[in-house]
Design a protein around this motif. Structure first.
Motif, mmCIF file in Angstrom:
data_model
loop_
_atom_site.group_PDB
_atom_site.id
_atom_site.type_symbol
_atom_site.label_atom_id
_atom_site.label_comp_id
_atom_site.label_asym_id
_atom_site.label_seq_id
_atom_site.Cartn_x
_atom_site.Cartn_y
_atom_site.Cartn_z
ATOM 1 N N PRO A 62 4.000 1.520 -0.178
ATOM 2 C CA PRO A 62 3.035 1.378 -1.278
ATOM 3 C C PRO A 62 3.473 0.302 -2.248
ATOM 4 N N SER A 63 2.523 -0.214 -2.985
ATOM 5 C CA SER A 63 2.853 -1.175 -4.036
ATOM 6 C C SER A 63 3.633 -0.461 -5.137
ATOM 7 N N ASP A 64 4.322 -1.246 -5.954
ATOM 8 C CA ASP A 64 5.128 -0.660 -7.021
ATOM 9 C C ASP A 64 4.268 0.170 -7.970
ATOM 10 N N LYS A 65 3.119 -0.309 -8.252
ATOM 11 C CA LYS A 65 2.259 0.420 -9.187
ATOM 12 C C LYS A 65 1.834 1.764 -8.612
ATOM 13 N N LEU A 66 1.391 1.731 -7.357
ATOM 14 C CA LEU A 66 0.976 2.990 -6.734
ATOM 15 C C LEU A 66 2.163 3.947 -6.591
ATOM 16 N N ALA A 67 3.322 3.390 -6.229
ATOM 17 C CA ALA A 67 4.498 4.254 -6.085
ATOM 18 C C ALA A 67 4.858 4.906 -7.409
ATOM 19 N N ASP A 68 4.795 4.133 -8.510
ATOM 20 C CA ASP A 68 5.096 4.709 -9.822
ATOM 21 C C ASP A 68 4.078 5.770 -10.215
ATOM 22 N N GLU A 69 2.841 5.503 -9.893
ATOM 23 C CA GLU A 69 1.811 6.480 -10.265
ATOM 24 C C GLU A 69 1.994 7.787 -9.502
ATOM 25 N N LEU B 9 -10.204 2.087 -1.945
ATOM 26 C CA LEU B 9 -9.317 2.830 -1.038
ATOM 27 C C LEU B 9 -8.058 3.297 -1.777
ATOM 28 N N THR B 10 -7.556 2.422 -2.611
ATOM 29 C CA THR B 10 -6.348 2.793 -3.392
ATOM 30 C C THR B 10 -6.659 3.945 -4.349
ATOM 31 N N ASP B 11 -7.824 3.900 -4.994
ATOM 32 C CA ASP B 11 -8.190 4.974 -5.917
ATOM 33 C C ASP B 11 -8.301 6.314 -5.197
ATOM 34 N N ILE B 12 -8.882 6.291 -4.006
ATOM 35 C CA ILE B 12 -9.040 7.539 -3.255
ATOM 36 C C ILE B 12 -7.670 8.106 -2.871
ATOM 37 N N ILE B 13 -6.789 7.228 -2.416
ATOM 38 C CA ILE B 13 -5.455 7.693 -2.001
ATOM 39 C C ILE B 13 -4.683 8.234 -3.220
ATOM 40 N N ARG B 14 -4.739 7.517 -4.343
ATOM 41 C CA ARG B 14 -4.010 7.953 -5.545
ATOM 42 C C ARG B 14 -4.518 9.308 -6.026
ATOM 43 N N GLU B 15 -5.811 9.481 -6.066
ATOM 44 C CA GLU B 15 -6.382 10.732 -6.554
ATOM 45 C C GLU B 15 -5.964 11.902 -5.677
ATOM 46 N N GLY B 16 -6.021 11.655 -4.399
ATOM 47 C CA GLY B 16 -5.663 12.758 -3.474
ATOM 48 C C GLY B 16 -4.191 13.113 -3.567
ATOM 49 N N LEU B 17 -3.335 12.132 -3.605
ATOM 50 C CA LEU B 17 -1.895 12.417 -3.646
ATOM 51 C C LEU B 17 -1.476 12.999 -4.991
ATOM 52 N N THR B 18 -2.136 12.577 -6.047
ATOM 53 C CA THR B 18 -1.812 13.132 -7.362
ATOM 54 C C THR B 18 -2.118 14.629 -7.404
ATOM 55 N N ASN B 19 -3.102 15.021 -6.702
ATOM 56 C CA ASN B 19 -3.452 16.439 -6.627
ATOM 57 C C ASN B 19 -2.689 17.166 -5.520
ATOM 58 N N ASP B 20 -1.604 16.545 -5.091
ATOM 59 C CA ASP B 20 -0.757 17.153 -4.064
ATOM 60 C C ASP B 20 -1.519 17.431 -2.781
ATOM 61 N N GLU B 21 -2.443 16.552 -2.466
ATOM 62 C CA GLU B 21 -3.153 16.682 -1.207
ATOM 63 C C GLU B 21 -2.845 15.466 -0.340
ATOM 64 N N GLN B 22 -2.815 15.682 0.929
ATOM 65 C CA GLN B 22 -2.706 14.525 1.813
ATOM 66 C C GLN B 22 -4.102 13.970 2.076
ATOM 67 N N VAL B 23 -4.182 12.690 2.252
ATOM 68 C CA VAL B 23 -5.455 11.995 2.387
ATOM 69 C C VAL B 23 -5.513 11.374 3.778
ATOM 70 N N THR B 24 -6.504 11.788 4.523
ATOM 71 C CA THR B 24 -6.672 11.252 5.870
ATOM 72 C C THR B 24 -7.911 10.353 5.892
ATOM 73 N N ILE B 25 -7.682 9.135 6.226
ATOM 74 C CA ILE B 25 -8.773 8.171 6.325
ATOM 75 C C ILE B 25 -9.045 7.941 7.811
ATOM 76 N N GLU B 26 -10.274 8.234 8.195
ATOM 77 C CA GLU B 26 -10.607 8.105 9.606
ATOM 78 C C GLU B 26 -10.456 6.653 10.053
ATOM 79 N N GLY B 27 -9.815 6.473 11.159
ATOM 80 C CA GLY B 27 -9.626 5.132 11.709
ATOM 81 C C GLY B 27 -8.360 4.456 11.209
ATOM 82 N N LEU B 28 -7.742 4.973 10.128
ATOM 83 C CA LEU B 28 -6.538 4.330 9.578
ATOM 84 C C LEU B 28 -5.315 5.214 9.744
ATOM 85 N N GLY B 29 -5.314 6.336 9.050
ATOM 86 C CA GLY B 29 -4.153 7.210 9.141
ATOM 87 C C GLY B 29 -4.146 8.227 8.008
ATOM 88 N N THR B 30 -3.022 8.904 7.868
ATOM 89 C CA THR B 30 -2.889 9.959 6.857
ATOM 90 C C THR B 30 -1.817 9.575 5.848
#
Lengths: 461, 64
Positions: A62-69, B9-30
């Protein structure tokens, strides 16, 4: 959370107001670039991170920003050096080395309980008290062995040997010697005079009345008269001795009943007056014993212990005083032998008294609260201290509420502000520890979820 | 368009991981979040450091 391609396209279309087909095309292109990565190749996507093909496997950094977040709870934490190695062995550590030197110094300079040694070093008061008793003994030895009415037991104990030797010397006591030793009561003197006067009168007259006509008859008569006089003298002496013994018994019983404790009275030395210097020494010894007894009583009462009966402290007549009486006058022995005073009480007295004082000093020197620990109130710590962070929150009010809840549970709580990437965070830490290891060990005692989700941080000074 | 797609895509991944959930994107990965506890780390020169705990993102590519 699983997002299908359709859901993803729908979300993107809503946000960008772009056509789904166009979005789908871009998405497919992106996925294809990731799949087409060859070993060693990378695909960097801004703000998201970098995809890497490592040995045919696609990894993501991940990028540094995402990793920090994502790592917002622990952001800003730096490695802390526990042991300094050779130069150049810790290249990636950065600033931690400078902090570590101070940390190691603190670790070396902070005993957990700096007063422990002082506490364990109890002043040797027992020696002092031994000295006191030794002084008493010296005083007693220096004093005239003549026992007096009301004499203290310690003095009597110290004088036992002298008394015994004196008594042994006086074993072959004659009536004249007794008279010299015990002319105390006038009645005795009068009786002695009355008993001796007839003796002399009866023994002398036969000798004077015998005529001087025949020397042999005179000698025989004189011998018979002398024998008769001796027999009479023996009988009278025995009677006088019996009366004397009875008087001695009465004299000995009197002070016991009055004073409430046994005091040995030496009838043969009652008349001898003590020297003023001796009286002063005896008084000093008596005051010292009373003082020690009072101190022992106070210490024992403060300790709420009932190990030492107070009946030992007051002055009692030691049984060791009895032997002189026994050797001096055998008829007195049965009464003295019935004396209930245990012979070992006085001997134990010097040994018993120092113990309560030592025990009393130990709890007094204990610190009220340890400097370091998990519970209690925050203590001023010399140097750096470490705490266990159990909450990392963006809202200060919530952090304060959590801290108050932990304080109610008895923990030492610290709330620290942390600024990371422009974001303010409030960390709630519990405990004060001199080093990381101590904090980590203490964290194992915490309940869940703290035990499995914590990190150690350095507390602000 | 591509940048917007990646940002979302980054926003979706951040939101999911912040809520302690894993995020699976079809065609890409988890994408998932893994917690690494504090641990001692020894360097060849003898230096030993205590590494702070951290949460890291792990990625696993979907099997085609």
């Amino acid at each position: 959370m699983k997002i299908s391609t359709e859901q993803f396209m729908k979300l993107i279309s809503e946000m960008t107001e772009a056509k789904p087909e166009m979005v789908l095309e871009q998405w497919e292109t992106l996925l294809q670039q990731v799949r087409d990565l060859k070993p060693g190749e990378t695909l960097e996507l801004e703000q998201l991170g970098t995809f890497i093909n490592e040995d045919g496997e696609i990894n993501f950094t991940p990028s540094d920003k995402l990793a920090d977040e994502i790592n917002y709870e622990y952001s800003g934490q730096q490695p802390i050096v526990l042991e300094e190695g050779e130069e150049g062995s810790s290249a990636p550590i950065g600033k931690a080395g400078a902090e570590d030197d101070e940390f190691k110094k603190d670790e070396d300079a902070q005993p957990l309980f700096p007063d422990v040694d002082k506490v364990s070093e109890k002043p040797d008061d027992a020696d002092d008290e031994d000295d006191i008793f030794g002084l008493n003994q010296e005083i007693a030895e220096e004093a005239d062995p003549t026992p007096e009415v009301g004499e203290t037991p310690s003095e009597r104990v110290n004088e036992d040997e002298d008394s015994i030797t004196d008594d042994k010397k006086r074993e072959p006591v004659t009536s004249d010697e007794d008279d010299k030793l015990e002319p105390d009561s006038s009645e005795e003197e009068e009786k002695l005079e009355t008993t001796e006067e007839p003796e002399s009168e009866e023994s002398i007259p036969p000798v004077e009345e015998t005529p001087l006509f025949d020397e042999q008859e005179l000698e025989q008569e004189a011998a018979l008269a002398a024998a008769a006089a001796e027999e009479e003298a023996r009988e009278k002496e025995a009677a006088r001795m019996a009366e004397e013994i009875e008087r001695e018994k009465e004299a000995k019983e009197a002070p016991r009943q009055v004073k409430g404790f046994n005091v040995w009275v030496a009838p043969h030395k009652r008349k001898s007056k003590p020297h003023p210097a001796q009286l002063v020494k005896l008084a000093v010894a008596l005051i010292a014993i009373i003082f020690i007894t009072v101190i022992a009583y106070v210490v024992i009462s403060n300790m709420d212990t009932t190990n030492e009966p107070l009946t030992q402290a007051p002055v009692e007549t030691p049984a060791e005083q009895e032997p002189p009486v026994v050797e001096e006058a055998e008829p007195i022995m049965p009464e003295e032998a019935l004396d209930p005073a245990p012979p070992d009480q006085l001997d134990e007295e010097p040994e018993v008294e120092p113990e309560p004082e030592e025990v009393a000093e130990t709890p007094a020197a204990e610190p009220a609260e340890p400097v370091y620990g998990l519970t209690g109130d925050l203590q001023p710590v010399p140097g750096r201290a470490f705490g266990i962070v159990v909450h990392s929150l963006s809202d200060r009010a919530v952090a304060e509420n959590e801290a108050e809840s932990l304080r109610e549970q008895g923990y030492r709580v610290t709330v620290q502000r942390s600024q990371q990437a422009g974001q303010e965070r409030w960390r709630v830490a519990i405990g004060q520890f001199p080093n990381i290891n101590a904090a980590t060990e203490a964290a194992q005692e915490l309940p869940e979820p703290y035990r499995s989700s914590f990190f150690v941080t350095q507390l602000a000074q | 368009m591509r940048e917007l797609l990646i940002l979302k895509l980054t926003d979706i991944i951040r939101e999911g991981l912040t809520n302690d959930e894993q995020v699976t994107i079809e065609g890409l990965g988890t994408f998932s979040k893994t917690h690494i506890a504090a641990a001692e780390k020894a360097y060849p020169g003898g230096k030993v450091v205590m590494m702070p705990p951290r949460d890291v993102i792990e990625f696993k590519q979907n099997e085609a």
